[in-house]
Design a protein around this motif. Structure first.
Motif, mmCIF file in Angstrom:
data_model
loop_
_atom_site.group_PDB
_atom_site.id
_atom_site.type_symbol
_atom_site.label_atom_id
_atom_site.label_comp_id
_atom_site.label_asym_id
_atom_site.label_seq_id
_atom_site.Cartn_x
_atom_site.Cartn_y
_atom_site.Cartn_z
ATOM 1 N N GLN A 116 0.518 -1.384 0.425
ATOM 2 C CA GLN A 116 -0.454 0.105 -0.050
ATOM 3 C C GLN A 116 0.914 1.531 -0.120
ATOM 4 O OE1 GLN A 116 -2.152 -0.094 3.203
ATOM 5 N NE2 GLN A 116 -4.319 -1.297 1.623
ATOM 6 N N ALA A 117 0.547 2.507 -0.494
ATOM 7 C CA ALA A 117 0.803 3.447 -0.749
ATOM 8 C C ALA A 117 1.185 3.783 0.785
ATOM 9 C CB ALA A 117 0.550 4.641 -1.204
ATOM 10 N N GLY A 118 2.755 3.983 0.882
ATOM 11 C CA GLY A 118 3.486 4.905 2.539
ATOM 12 C C GLY A 118 3.667 3.497 2.649
ATOM 13 N N GLY A 119 3.813 1.907 2.462
ATOM 14 C CA GLY A 119 4.805 1.847 2.672
ATOM 15 C C GLY A 119 6.026 1.268 2.441
ATOM 16 N N VAL A 148 13.512 1.142 0.289
ATOM 17 C CA VAL A 148 11.765 1.736 -0.193
ATOM 18 C C VAL A 148 11.079 2.330 0.872
ATOM 19 C CG1 VAL A 148 12.363 0.729 -2.338
ATOM 20 C CG2 VAL A 148 11.317 -0.265 -1.827
ATOM 21 N N ASN A 149 11.607 3.435 1.261
ATOM 22 C CA ASN A 149 10.001 3.104 2.182
ATOM 23 C C ASN A 149 9.141 4.902 1.429
ATOM 24 O OD1 ASN A 149 11.504 2.006 4.067
ATOM 25 N ND2 ASN A 149 13.686 3.508 4.609
ATOM 26 N N SER A 150 8.096 4.839 2.224
ATOM 27 C CA SER A 150 7.761 5.754 1.813
ATOM 28 C C SER A 150 6.761 5.739 0.291
ATOM 29 C CB SER A 150 7.530 7.171 2.160
ATOM 30 O OG SER A 150 7.930 7.249 3.315
ATOM 31 N N LEU A 151 5.827 4.763 0.033
ATOM 32 C CA LEU A 151 5.471 4.045 -1.098
ATOM 33 C C LEU A 151 4.786 4.707 -2.075
ATOM 34 C CD1 LEU A 151 6.498 0.403 -1.417
ATOM 35 C CD2 LEU A 151 7.878 2.412 -3.230
ATOM 36 N N LYS A 152 4.920 5.474 -3.288
ATOM 37 C CA LYS A 152 4.386 5.889 -4.572
ATOM 38 C C LYS A 152 3.165 5.272 -5.099
ATOM 39 C CE LYS A 152 6.350 10.017 -2.749
ATOM 40 N NZ LYS A 152 6.344 11.657 -3.577
ATOM 41 N N TRP A 192 22.769 -7.414 -16.055
ATOM 42 C CA TRP A 192 20.900 -7.217 -15.020
ATOM 43 C C TRP A 192 20.461 -8.214 -14.756
ATOM 44 C CZ3 TRP A 192 19.237 -2.297 -15.887
ATOM 45 C CH2 TRP A 192 20.200 -1.698 -17.270
ATOM 46 N N GLY A 193 19.832 -8.060 -14.515
ATOM 47 C CA GLY A 193 19.310 -9.417 -13.310
ATOM 48 C C GLY A 193 17.861 -9.601 -14.050
ATOM 49 N N GLN A 194 16.992 -10.345 -13.845
ATOM 50 C CA GLN A 194 14.693 -10.482 -14.798
ATOM 51 C C GLN A 194 14.120 -9.176 -14.629
ATOM 52 O OE1 GLN A 194 16.485 -12.219 -11.530
ATOM 53 N NE2 GLN A 194 14.433 -12.363 -10.713
ATOM 54 N N GLY A 195 14.508 -8.912 -13.129
ATOM 55 C CA GLY A 195 13.061 -7.324 -12.963
ATOM 56 C C GLY A 195 12.673 -8.399 -11.674
ATOM 57 N N THR A 196 11.827 -7.469 -11.340
ATOM 58 C CA THR A 196 11.206 -8.081 -9.836
ATOM 59 C C THR A 196 10.616 -6.576 -9.164
ATOM 60 O OG1 THR A 196 11.067 -8.251 -7.210
ATOM 61 C CG2 THR A 196 12.446 -6.815 -7.942
ATOM 62 N N GLN A 197 8.809 -7.650 -9.813
ATOM 63 C CA GLN A 197 8.023 -6.221 -9.923
ATOM 64 C C GLN A 197 7.521 -5.302 -8.268
ATOM 65 O OE1 GLN A 197 5.483 -5.527 -12.842
ATOM 66 N NE2 GLN A 197 5.281 -3.853 -11.058
ATOM 67 N N VAL A 198 7.314 -3.552 -9.093
ATOM 68 C CA VAL A 198 6.897 -3.647 -7.484
ATOM 69 C C VAL A 198 5.406 -2.799 -7.539
ATOM 70 C CG1 VAL A 198 7.510 -1.071 -5.848
ATOM 71 C CG2 VAL A 198 8.669 -3.929 -6.531
#
Length: 122
Positions: free
Chosen positions: A13-16, A81-85, A112-118
């Motif tokens: 969630q936002a803010g997480g 990563v903090n205070s996510l938007k 490069w890595g394969q990536g991770t979804q945020v």
């Protein structure tokens, strides 16, 4: 040859907060960086760190919220990563450069890595 494996992404969630990790195999005397790419947008550098860890770079959009660090004994780079938007939603990629000094140019990153979804929900 260097292989990079990211982990730690997810739905928040936002803010997480999340902690992304990137485990590297092979040589580790490289500058490292985290990039991200959102749908329909170009890949952009988010944060970078020199091999020694003594120099770091942050994109303006994440300054004060994201922290890059590395543990060379574990061949691992982290992105706290903090205070996510919602606008932070993207695939996050770990990358290793051929040089040890701090660099942010995409062309300097050869591995490069394969990536991770945020995904950040509002």
């Amino acid at each position: 040859q260097v292989q990079l494996v990211e982990s730690g992404g997810g739905l928040v969630q936002a803010g997480g907060s999340l902690r992304l990790s990137c485990a590297a195999s092979g040589r580790s005397t490289y500058a490292m960086a985290w990039f991200r790419q959102a749908p329909g947008k170009e890949r952009e550098v988010v944060a970078a760190i020199s091999w020694s860890g003594g120099r770091t770079y942050y994109a303006d959009s994440v300054k004060g919220r994201f922290t890059i660090s590395r543990d060379n004994a574990k061949n691992t780079v982290y992105l706290q990563v903090n205070s996510l938007k919602p606008e932070d939603t993207a695939v996050y990629y770990c990358a290793a450069a051929r040089v040890s000094y701090l660099t942010t140019g995409t062309s300097n990153y050869n591995y490069w890595g394969q990536g991770t979804q945020v995904t950040v929900s509002s």
